[in-house]
Design a protein around this motif. Sequence first.
Motif, PDB file in Angstrom:
ATOM      1  N   PHE A 133       1.120  -0.705   0.038  1.00  0.00           N
ATOM      2  CA  PHE A 133      -0.205   0.209  -0.023  1.00  0.00           C
ATOM      3  C   PHE A 133       0.644   0.832  -0.277  1.00  0.00           C
ATOM      4  O   PHE A 133       1.839   1.324   0.079  1.00  0.00           O
ATOM      5  N   ASP A 134       0.525   2.253  -0.541  1.00  0.00           N
ATOM      6  CA  ASP A 134       1.241   3.394  -0.652  1.00  0.00           C
ATOM      7  C   ASP A 134      -0.065   4.750  -1.279  1.00  0.00           C
ATOM      8  O   ASP A 134      -0.225   4.909  -2.246  1.00  0.00           O
ATOM      9  N   ARG A 135      -0.186   5.197  -0.126  1.00  0.00           N
ATOM     10  CA  ARG A 135      -1.192   6.232  -0.517  1.00  0.00           C
ATOM     11  C   ARG A 135      -0.801   7.636  -1.130  1.00  0.00           C
ATOM     12  O   ARG A 135      -1.552   8.426  -1.458  1.00  0.00           O
ATOM     13  N   ARG A 136       0.700   7.313  -1.689  1.00  0.00           N
ATOM     14  CA  ARG A 136       1.151   8.841  -1.882  1.00  0.00           C
ATOM     15  C   ARG A 136       1.403   8.819  -3.321  1.00  0.00           C
ATOM     16  O   ARG A 136       2.013   9.381  -4.029  1.00  0.00           O
ATOM     17  N   GLY A 137       1.430   7.325  -3.781  1.00  0.00           N
ATOM     18  CA  GLY A 137       2.679   7.203  -4.305  1.00  0.00           C
ATOM     19  C   GLY A 137       1.170   6.354  -5.682  1.00  0.00           C
ATOM     20  O   GLY A 137       1.872   6.363  -6.658  1.00  0.00           O
TER      21      GLY A 137
END
Length: 133
Positions: free
Chosen positions: A65-69
């Motif tokens: 999970f990567d909320r920014r990418g």
Amino acid sequence: MAETLGLNHLGLAVADLNKTTAFFVDVLGWRETARDESYPRTTITDDQMRLTLWQVDTACPVNGFDRRGNVGLHHLALEVASEADLLKLADKVAAYPEVRVEFLPEFMGTGPRKHMMFAEPGGIRLELVWMGT
């Protein structure tokens, strides 16, 4: 006027179907209402919202999970009934194996609303919110 009627369900791809399902059932008190081992997936509910959890294909490279990418889910926010419920649940969440707490209950802005953020064992970022009323 909207052409839709609201959320029917939210589908989430998870790193470990059994761990994520168990977290929602054991910690948050949700019910598992369906399981399909051929895909595999489960359906869970808190009687207000329904989630479908889909096991990612671990034979392929799996990205965490990567909320920014990544485009898509930033987090899933779930409401609790009272501040006492939030505090009790925060202790339970923080003690659960493989949970990564981002922050424990704190004011949203100047309050009285409070929230906490964490990642469940399968990596989905969750927020618990008490609306301060």
